[in-house]
Design a protein around this motif. Structure first.
Motif, PDB file in Angstrom:
ATOM      1  N   ALA A 120       0.829  -1.205   0.000  1.00  0.00           N
ATOM      2  CA  ALA A 120       0.000   0.000   0.000  1.00  0.00           C
ATOM      3  C   ALA A 120       0.866   1.258   0.000  1.00  0.00           C
ATOM      4  CB  ALA A 120      -0.926   0.005   1.218  1.00  0.00           C
ATOM      5  N   TYR A 121       2.034   1.200   0.629  1.00  0.00           N
ATOM      6  CA  TYR A 121       2.937   2.357   0.658  1.00  0.00           C
ATOM      7  C   TYR A 121       3.386   2.709  -0.763  1.00  0.00           C
ATOM      8  CZ  TYR A 121       5.428   5.293   4.057  1.00  0.00           C
ATOM      9  OH  TYR A 121       5.828   6.344   4.863  1.00  0.00           O
ATOM     10  N   VAL A 122       3.545   1.699  -1.593  1.00  0.00           N
ATOM     11  CA  VAL A 122       3.962   1.926  -2.976  1.00  0.00           C
ATOM     12  C   VAL A 122       2.805   2.422  -3.834  1.00  0.00           C
ATOM     13  CG1 VAL A 122       4.801   0.788  -5.082  1.00  0.00           C
ATOM     14  CG2 VAL A 122       5.851   0.273  -2.876  1.00  0.00           C
ATOM     15  N   SER A 123       1.634   1.825  -3.675  1.00  0.00           N
ATOM     16  CA  SER A 123       0.528   2.121  -4.592  1.00  0.00           C
ATOM     17  C   SER A 123      -0.350   3.284  -4.149  1.00  0.00           C
ATOM     18  CB  SER A 123      -0.342   0.874  -4.769  1.00  0.00           C
ATOM     19  OG  SER A 123      -0.928   0.496  -3.546  1.00  0.00           O
ATOM     20  N   LEU A 124      -0.638   3.388  -2.858  1.00  0.00           N
ATOM     21  CA  LEU A 124      -1.617   4.364  -2.382  1.00  0.00           C
ATOM     22  C   LEU A 124      -1.020   5.474  -1.532  1.00  0.00           C
ATOM     23  CD1 LEU A 124      -4.452   1.852  -1.435  1.00  0.00           C
ATOM     24  CD2 LEU A 124      -4.373   3.344  -3.432  1.00  0.00           C
ATOM     25  N   GLY A 125       0.172   5.291  -1.019  1.00  0.00           N
ATOM     26  CA  GLY A 125       0.804   6.338  -0.233  1.00  0.00           C
ATOM     27  C   GLY A 125       0.776   6.069   1.254  1.00  0.00           C
ATOM     28  N   GLU A 126       1.408   6.984   1.997  1.00  0.00           N
ATOM     29  CA  GLU A 126       1.648   6.766   3.417  1.00  0.00           C
ATOM     30  C   GLU A 126       0.377   6.659   4.255  1.00  0.00           C
ATOM     31  OE1 GLU A 126       4.864   8.928   5.649  1.00  0.00           O
ATOM     32  OE2 GLU A 126       3.084   9.812   6.620  1.00  0.00           O
ATOM     33  N   THR A 127      -0.581   7.546   4.020  1.00  0.00           N
ATOM     34  CA  THR A 127      -1.801   7.536   4.831  1.00  0.00           C
ATOM     35  C   THR A 127      -2.543   6.217   4.694  1.00  0.00           C
ATOM     36  OG1 THR A 127      -2.015   9.931   4.538  1.00  0.00           O
ATOM     37  CG2 THR A 127      -3.956   8.746   5.323  1.00  0.00           C
ATOM     38  N   PHE A 128      -2.676   5.746   3.449  1.00  0.00           N
ATOM     39  CA  PHE A 128      -3.339   4.456   3.239  1.00  0.00           C
ATOM     40  C   PHE A 128      -2.489   3.313   3.790  1.00  0.00           C
ATOM     41  CE2 PHE A 128      -5.814   6.894   0.171  1.00  0.00           C
ATOM     42  CZ  PHE A 128      -7.078   6.363   0.350  1.00  0.00           C
ATOM     43  N   ALA A 129      -1.165   3.452   3.698  1.00  0.00           N
ATOM     44  CA  ALA A 129      -0.291   2.408   4.245  1.00  0.00           C
ATOM     45  C   ALA A 129      -0.510   2.266   5.747  1.00  0.00           C
ATOM     46  CB  ALA A 129       1.169   2.737   3.947  1.00  0.00           C
ATOM     47  N   TRP A 130      -0.618   3.412   6.433  1.00  0.00           N
ATOM     48  CA  TRP A 130      -0.908   3.343   7.870  1.00  0.00           C
ATOM     49  C   TRP A 130      -2.251   2.659   8.104  1.00  0.00           C
ATOM     50  CZ3 TRP A 130       0.914   3.893  12.683  1.00  0.00           C
ATOM     51  CH2 TRP A 130      -0.038   3.910  13.705  1.00  0.00           C
TER      52      TRP A 130
END
Length: 517
Positions: free
Chosen positions: A108-118
């Motif tokens: 998710a950090y790669v595809s959607l970014g930090e907020t979604f990764a969290w």
């Protein structure tokens, strides 16, 4: 992104949530993680099987059959297994292209970014960490029953959670009492100690446990075949009684319940940073573990329903009920022993996965550095493992399994859907990347956008798994029972607060972005 010509960067808060890591960044971080690469494809497969076959088959199958599906629970297993298969294939492709720790969080950090990764990391805490409390509760029930058969009486107040739930037609009543499930909490502490010793040692213990667990379940199938009654299969799909009780709606509601039984197979992906050849071995481990577990589930559930009427299975130890009906006392003791040992392997796998996810999040600055501090001898994140072990032990002592299983399944479905989406995103963003393993079935193009068939079906099935859970929560709220929604809302608010108060302020990627480094 380079800094502006003035040497400063505008705040641009609207763009910050989209901060993403590149695949190259993640791979570089993985090479310097400090963990030991020691796990083979066989050990990864056994990790997946050990993490998966547990409370789902030993506990939740009986509840799902008695409350929702009846004998059609077999169809529910197929629906849930199919949903997981599409996700497993998506995991396989991502693991072969990004052999990194962190599982869906890193993707998710790669595809959607930090907020979604969290958000995904917080969902994975449900899937791994909180579900451990449910598994440990199942362990407590079988262990207490086994000790009783051996003449050892465990006081009820030491084997029951502080909170107790009673399910009625329209509500879940919660009551508290002077009790603690110390049996389950002790099991969590023992498993935590094993994890500190290292991945290789944990894998060896887990492999031995899995062999015993599968052997005992197959023994139950062999002896149960001769005690099955055709009448218990009639009607195969009980008449619909409204809501999600029986009929076709009940099949899908039961599938969302036993989705809990599949949460462990993706623990293989969390071991990418400790696999010898992650690009090849991790996809093999994920798919093989899922196939083996689904076959075992179908065999055991078929015999369970055939031996005992589904109306009698809404208990904490449904397989033990079936063994008693078979009439072999020695087999009852053996099955309970297998359940106790088997649930230990699930605790091993799930806690292992959670510690590695938190290890990755702490390296990214989203969690305190204690979670990524390695032991000088065993090269394991020992401080984070102890902290998580204590958290799960406390949850086990306090929370009953049935008020968290729906939340676990909902969190799992959400995380799985994001994994499937990441495959589509990566195919469009990096179409020329080498993929040692690719999802089968190809895809279709809408303009320049590639839409994969397998990941799209995975997303659709995740929605199918999650929708009945959310509908039931909303229905309970309308009927005056706010407990499920309070739990969901409280967990969500807590996650948002942790990110805003700590993760966002300490994010390594955000600091790099803000300083233009």
């Amino acid at each position: 992104m380079p800094p502006s010509s003035t040497g400063t960067r505008p705040a641009a808060p609207s763009r910050r949530p989209a901060l993403r890591k590149t695949i190259e960044q993640i791979e570089h971080e993985t090479e310097s993680h400090g963990l030991t690469r020691s796990l083979s494809a066989f050990q990864l497969t056994m990790l997946g099987i050990g993490s998966t076959i547990g409370a789902g088959i030993y506990v939740m199958t009986g509840t799902a059959a008695a409350e929702y599906a009846g004998p059609a629970i077999l169809l529910s297993f197929l629906v849930a297994g199919l949903a997981c298969l599409f996700t497993a294939l998506s995991y396989g492709e991502l693991a072969s292209t990004m052999p990194v720790a962190g599982s869906a969080y890193s993707y998710a950090y790669v595809s959607l970014g930090e907020t979604f990764a969290w958000a995904v990391g917080w969902l994975l805490l449900l899937e791994y960490g909180i579900s451990c409390a449910g598994v440990a509760s199942g362990f407590s029930g079988y262990a207490t029953s086994l000790l009783h058969d051996l003449g050892v009486q465990v006081p009820a107040f030491l084997a029951s959670s502080t909170l107790h739930s009673t399910v009625t037609a329209d509500a879940v009543q919660i009551a508290a009492g002077p009790r603690l499930d110390l049996v389950g909490a002790t099991a969590v502490c023992v498993v935590t100690g094993c994890l500190i010793l290292g991945a290789q040692e944990t894998a060896r213990i887990n492999a031995a446990i899995v062999v015993i667990k599968i052997g005992v379940l197959l023994l139950f199938v062999v002896f149960g075949l001769g005690a099955m009654h055709r009448a218990n299969w009639t009607p195969f799909i009980p008449p619909h009684q409204g809501g999600f009780r029986f009929g076709v709606p009940g099949i899908f509601r039961a599938a969302s319940v036993i989705f809990f039984a599949y949460v462990g197979f993706e623990a293989v992906s969390t071991a990418s940073s400790e696999a010898r050849n992650p690009r090849r071995d991790v996809p093999i481990g994920i798919v093989c573990a899922l196939v083996v577990c689904t076959l075992v589930y179908l065999l055991v559930a078929s015999v369970l329903i055939g031996v005992v009427s589904y109306t009698r299975l809404d208990v904490a130890d449904p397989i033990a009920i079936a063994v008693d009906a078979i009439g072999q006392p020695w087999l009852a003791i053996l099955i309970k022993l297998g359940a106790v040992i088997g649930l230990c392997s699930v605790l091993l796998g799930l806690l292992y996965g959670q510690t590695r996810i938190f290890f990755t999040m702490a390296r990214d600055g989203l969690l305190p550095p204690a979670f990524c501090r390695l032991h000088p001898r065993w090269n394991t994140p020992w401080v984070g493992t102890i902290l998580l072990g204590v958290l799960v032990a406390v949850a086990t002592a306090v929370l009953p399994i049935d008020i968290i299983s729906d939340l676990v399944s909902l969190g799992t479905a959400s995380a799985f859907g994001i994994v499937c989406f990441t495959v589509i995103w990566q195919r469009n963003a990096r179409p020329d990347m080498h993929r040692p393993f690719s999802v089968p079935g190809g895809g279709v193009r809408i303009g320049s956008l590639w839409i994969g068939i397998v990941p799209t079906l995975g997303i659709a099935f995740c929605v199918i798994m999650g929708a009945p859970l959310f509908v039931d929560m909303a229905r309970a709220l309308l009927l005056g029972n706010p407990v499920p929604m309070i739990l969901l809302g409280g967990y969500t608010v807590t996650g948002i607060g942790c990110y805003l108060l700590y993760g966002r302020r300490h994010s390594a990627l955000r600091r790099t972005h803000d300083t233009g480094l």
